[in-house]
Design a protein around this motif. Structure first.
Motif, PDB file in Angstrom:
ATOM      1  N   LYS A  95       0.805  -1.218   0.000  1.00  0.00           N
ATOM      2  CA  LYS A  95       0.000   0.000   0.000  1.00  0.00           C
ATOM      3  C   LYS A  95       0.841   1.272   0.000  1.00  0.00           C
ATOM      4  O   LYS A  95       0.363   2.329   0.373  1.00  0.00           O
ATOM      5  N   ALA A  96       2.073   1.203  -0.450  1.00  0.00           N
ATOM      6  CA  ALA A  96       2.938   2.378  -0.489  1.00  0.00           C
ATOM      7  C   ALA A  96       2.460   3.336  -1.578  1.00  0.00           C
ATOM      8  O   ALA A  96       1.957   2.926  -2.618  1.00  0.00           O
ATOM      9  N   SER A  97       2.646   4.621  -1.328  1.00  0.00           N
ATOM     10  CA  SER A  97       2.227   5.641  -2.287  1.00  0.00           C
ATOM     11  C   SER A  97       3.202   5.693  -3.458  1.00  0.00           C
ATOM     12  O   SER A  97       4.415   5.546  -3.291  1.00  0.00           O
ATOM     13  N   ASP A  98       2.677   5.939  -4.659  1.00  0.00           N
ATOM     14  CA  ASP A  98       3.557   6.091  -5.819  1.00  0.00           C
ATOM     15  C   ASP A  98       3.753   7.561  -6.166  1.00  0.00           C
ATOM     16  O   ASP A  98       4.253   7.891  -7.239  1.00  0.00           O
ATOM     17  N   ALA A  99       3.383   8.464  -5.266  1.00  0.00           N
ATOM     18  CA  ALA A  99       3.643   9.889  -5.450  1.00  0.00           C
ATOM     19  C   ALA A  99       5.119  10.152  -5.149  1.00  0.00           C
ATOM     20  O   ALA A  99       5.707   9.521  -4.281  1.00  0.00           O
ATOM     21  N   TYR A 100       5.726  11.068  -5.889  1.00  0.00           N
ATOM     22  CA  TYR A 100       7.129  11.402  -5.627  1.00  0.00           C
ATOM     23  C   TYR A 100       7.420  12.848  -5.990  1.00  0.00           C
ATOM     24  O   TYR A 100       6.683  13.482  -6.746  1.00  0.00           O
ATOM     25  N   TYR A 101       8.511  13.364  -5.413  1.00  0.00           N
ATOM     26  CA  TYR A 101       9.021  14.693  -5.712  1.00  0.00           C
ATOM     27  C   TYR A 101      10.307  14.538  -6.509  1.00  0.00           C
ATOM     28  O   TYR A 101      11.118  13.655  -6.219  1.00  0.00           O
ATOM     29  N   GLU A 102      10.508  15.407  -7.482  1.00  0.00           N
ATOM     30  CA  GLU A 102      11.778  15.446  -8.207  1.00  0.00           C
ATOM     31  C   GLU A 102      12.258  16.888  -8.201  1.00  0.00           C
ATOM     32  O   GLU A 102      11.611  17.780  -8.748  1.00  0.00           O
ATOM     33  N   LEU A 103      13.394  17.123  -7.547  1.00  0.00           N
ATOM     34  CA  LEU A 103      13.973  18.454  -7.438  1.00  0.00           C
ATOM     35  C   LEU A 103      15.142  18.568  -8.398  1.00  0.00           C
ATOM     36  O   LEU A 103      15.965  17.646  -8.491  1.00  0.00           O
ATOM     37  N   PHE A 104      15.242  19.705  -9.079  1.00  0.00           N
ATOM     38  CA  PHE A 104      16.291  19.925 -10.070  1.00  0.00           C
ATOM     39  C   PHE A 104      17.339  20.880  -9.512  1.00  0.00           C
ATOM     40  O   PHE A 104      17.059  21.629  -8.572  1.00  0.00           O
ATOM     41  N   PRO A 105      18.564  20.875 -10.077  1.00  0.00           N
ATOM     42  CA  PRO A 105      19.605  21.776  -9.565  1.00  0.00           C
ATOM     43  C   PRO A 105      19.117  23.218  -9.510  1.00  0.00           C
ATOM     44  O   PRO A 105      18.351  23.662 -10.372  1.00  0.00           O
ATOM     45  N   GLY A 106      19.572  23.928  -8.481  1.00  0.00           N
ATOM     46  CA  GLY A 106      19.030  25.258  -8.223  1.00  0.00           C
ATOM     47  C   GLY A 106      19.940  26.390  -8.621  1.00  0.00           C
ATOM     48  O   GLY A 106      21.047  26.203  -9.114  1.00  0.00           O
ATOM     49  N   ARG A 107      19.426  27.559  -8.372  1.00  0.00           N
ATOM     50  CA  ARG A 107      20.157  28.799  -8.570  1.00  0.00           C
ATOM     51  C   ARG A 107      20.183  29.512  -7.224  1.00  0.00           C
ATOM     52  O   ARG A 107      19.386  29.210  -6.339  1.00  0.00           O
ATOM     53  N   GLU A 108      21.089  30.443  -7.064  1.00  0.00           N
ATOM     54  CA  GLU A 108      21.190  31.166  -5.805  1.00  0.00           C
ATOM     55  C   GLU A 108      19.891  31.922  -5.523  1.00  0.00           C
ATOM     56  O   GLU A 108      19.322  32.542  -6.422  1.00  0.00           O
ATOM     57  N   ALA A 109      19.438  31.852  -4.302  1.00  0.00           N
ATOM     58  CA  ALA A 109      18.205  32.546  -3.911  1.00  0.00           C
ATOM     59  C   ALA A 109      18.459  34.047  -3.840  1.00  0.00           C
ATOM     60  O   ALA A 109      19.506  34.489  -3.362  1.00  0.00           O
ATOM     61  N   THR A 110      17.500  34.829  -4.320  1.00  0.00           N
ATOM     62  CA  THR A 110      17.617  36.285  -4.245  1.00  0.00           C
ATOM     63  C   THR A 110      17.303  36.744  -2.830  1.00  0.00           C
ATOM     64  O   THR A 110      16.761  35.985  -2.025  1.00  0.00           O
ATOM     65  N   GLU A 126      16.516  31.589  17.593  1.00  0.00           N
ATOM     66  CA  GLU A 126      16.083  31.458  18.983  1.00  0.00           C
ATOM     67  C   GLU A 126      16.498  30.115  19.572  1.00  0.00           C
ATOM     68  O   GLU A 126      16.702  29.995  20.776  1.00  0.00           O
ATOM     69  N   GLN A 127      16.641  29.114  18.715  1.00  0.00           N
ATOM     70  CA  GLN A 127      17.083  27.788  19.160  1.00  0.00           C
ATOM     71  C   GLN A 127      18.602  27.659  19.102  1.00  0.00           C
ATOM     72  O   GLN A 127      19.150  26.594  19.252  1.00  0.00           O
ATOM     73  N   GLN A 128      19.283  28.771  18.861  1.00  0.00           N
ATOM     74  CA  GLN A 128      20.739  28.841  18.738  1.00  0.00           C
ATOM     75  C   GLN A 128      21.260  27.970  17.599  1.00  0.00           C
ATOM     76  O   GLN A 128      22.279  27.297  17.722  1.00  0.00           O
ATOM     77  N   LEU A 129      20.545  27.998  16.492  1.00  0.00           N
ATOM     78  CA  LEU A 129      20.959  27.305  15.282  1.00  0.00           C
ATOM     79  C   LEU A 129      21.164  28.338  14.184  1.00  0.00           C
ATOM     80  O   LEU A 129      20.401  29.300  14.073  1.00  0.00           O
ATOM     81  N   PHE A 130      22.192  28.142  13.385  1.00  0.00           N
ATOM     82  CA  PHE A 130      22.422  29.029  12.246  1.00  0.00           C
ATOM     83  C   PHE A 130      21.643  28.485  11.060  1.00  0.00           C
ATOM     84  O   PHE A 130      21.766  27.311  10.713  1.00  0.00           O
ATOM     85  N   ALA A 131      20.834  29.319  10.434  1.00  0.00           N
ATOM     86  CA  ALA A 131      20.059  28.896   9.265  1.00  0.00           C
ATOM     87  C   ALA A 131      20.174  29.959   8.186  1.00  0.00           C
ATOM     88  O   ALA A 131      20.239  31.158   8.480  1.00  0.00           O
ATOM     89  N   GLN A 132      20.196  29.507   6.939  1.00  0.00           N
ATOM     90  CA  GLN A 132      20.318  30.424   5.817  1.00  0.00           C
ATOM     91  C   GLN A 132      19.638  29.822   4.596  1.00  0.00           C
ATOM     92  O   GLN A 132      19.832  28.640   4.283  1.00  0.00           O
ATOM     93  N   VAL A 133      18.843  30.626   3.893  1.00  0.00           N
ATOM     94  CA  VAL A 133      18.235  30.201   2.639  1.00  0.00           C
ATOM     95  C   VAL A 133      19.306  30.345   1.565  1.00  0.00           C
ATOM     96  O   VAL A 133      19.834  31.435   1.348  1.00  0.00           O
ATOM     97  N   ILE A 134      19.645  29.228   0.908  1.00  0.00           N
ATOM     98  CA  ILE A 134      20.763  29.232  -0.022  1.00  0.00           C
ATOM     99  C   ILE A 134      20.325  29.329  -1.476  1.00  0.00           C
ATOM    100  O   ILE A 134      20.838  30.139  -2.225  1.00  0.00           O
ATOM    101  N   SER A 135      19.391  28.467  -1.876  1.00  0.00           N
ATOM    102  CA  SER A 135      19.073  28.395  -3.296  1.00  0.00           C
ATOM    103  C   SER A 135      17.606  28.079  -3.539  1.00  0.00           C
ATOM    104  O   SER A 135      16.899  27.625  -2.640  1.00  0.00           O
ATOM    105  N   ALA A 136      17.179  28.340  -4.772  1.00  0.00           N
ATOM    106  CA  ALA A 136      15.814  28.040  -5.209  1.00  0.00           C
ATOM    107  C   ALA A 136      15.891  26.920  -6.239  1.00  0.00           C
ATOM    108  O   ALA A 136      16.761  26.922  -7.111  1.00  0.00           O
ATOM    109  N   HIS A 137      14.978  25.959  -6.124  1.00  0.00           N
ATOM    110  CA  HIS A 137      14.992  24.782  -6.985  1.00  0.00           C
ATOM    111  C   HIS A 137      13.610  24.560  -7.595  1.00  0.00           C
ATOM    112  O   HIS A 137      12.627  24.492  -6.864  1.00  0.00           O
ATOM    113  N   GLU A 138      13.580  24.439  -8.901  1.00  0.00           N
ATOM    114  CA  GLU A 138      12.343  24.033  -9.555  1.00  0.00           C
ATOM    115  C   GLU A 138      12.145  22.553  -9.253  1.00  0.00           C
ATOM    116  O   GLU A 138      13.115  21.789  -9.177  1.00  0.00           O
ATOM    117  N   ALA A 139      10.912  22.153  -9.079  1.00  0.00           N
ATOM    118  CA  ALA A 139      10.622  20.761  -8.736  1.00  0.00           C
ATOM    119  C   ALA A 139       9.287  20.379  -9.337  1.00  0.00           C
ATOM    120  O   ALA A 139       8.506  21.229  -9.755  1.00  0.00           O
TER     121      ALA A 139
END
Length: 188
Positions: A95-110, A126-139
């Motif tokens: 009964k596994a789903s046959d839905a899937y995501y396919e992500l393509f190589p990205g470009r730098e996020a503006t 606030e959780q003392q984690l460093f986070a940064q949005v790096i790139s945008a990917h068509e999928a």
């Protein structure tokens, strides 16, 4: 007489302790086995049409149809052509789903694209984690029909220098690649 009782008690304690230790080892093995379910590659190939697949790591989905997913690199001449994310039970359970995501190589996020996720970045701060949005990917998200999406790759590092990435859409669909999945997607 008391010496025999003490020795007998110690033997009983040793047997019980050994039994409990063996039971814990078996339980840990079962948990590890259940956690690392990997979909059948032949089923993934036939579903997606990909030729060369290489497993990356398990993926946790948020706001997705299935939460237990698995990521593959779709390779072409040893370069990553795309990343495919499928149900971890694909080919393992009927009964596994046959839905899937396919992500393509990205470009730098503006800066404007990164600004859309300022609240998320502040939450990580606030959780003392460093986070940064790096790139945008068509999928594309494929079920009975195909839907085009834009995912943004977010890089996260904690104080112990553990690094990982996740992909998120503006609508909140999130594909969270765990620490082991970070390296193959570093420059994707």
């Amino acid at each position: 007489m008391t010496k025999r009782i003490i020795i007998g008690g110690l033997i009983v304690l040793l047997v019980v302790a050994t039994f409990l230790q063996v039971r814990e080892i078996i339980r840990a093995y079962n948990i590890a086995y259940v956690e690392e379910i990997v979909p059948e590659e032949t089923r993934v190939r036939s579903l997606t049409g990909a030729d060369m697949l290489e497993g990356i790591t398990r993926v946790t989905g948020e706001n997705t149809l299935i939460e237990t997913l698995y990521g593959y690199k779709n390779l072409e001449d040893q370069d990553i052509k795309s990343v495919i994310v499928v149900d971890r039970n694909l080919g393992v359970q009927p009964k596994a789903s046959d839905a899937y995501y396919e992500l393509f190589p990205g470009r730098e996020a503006t800066e404007e694209e990164a600004a859309k996720f300022d609240a998320l970045v502040k939450e990580f701060d606030e959780q003392q984690l460093f986070a940064q949005v790096i790139s945008a990917h068509e999928a594309r998200y494929v079920t009975n029909r195909e839907e085009t999406l834009t995912f943004y790759k977010v890089f996260v590092r904690d104080v112990d220098t553990n690094e990982y990435v996740f992909f998120i859409t503006e609508d909140g669909i999130k594909l969270d690649f765990h620490t082991r999945g970070f390296q193959p997607l570093r420059y994707f």
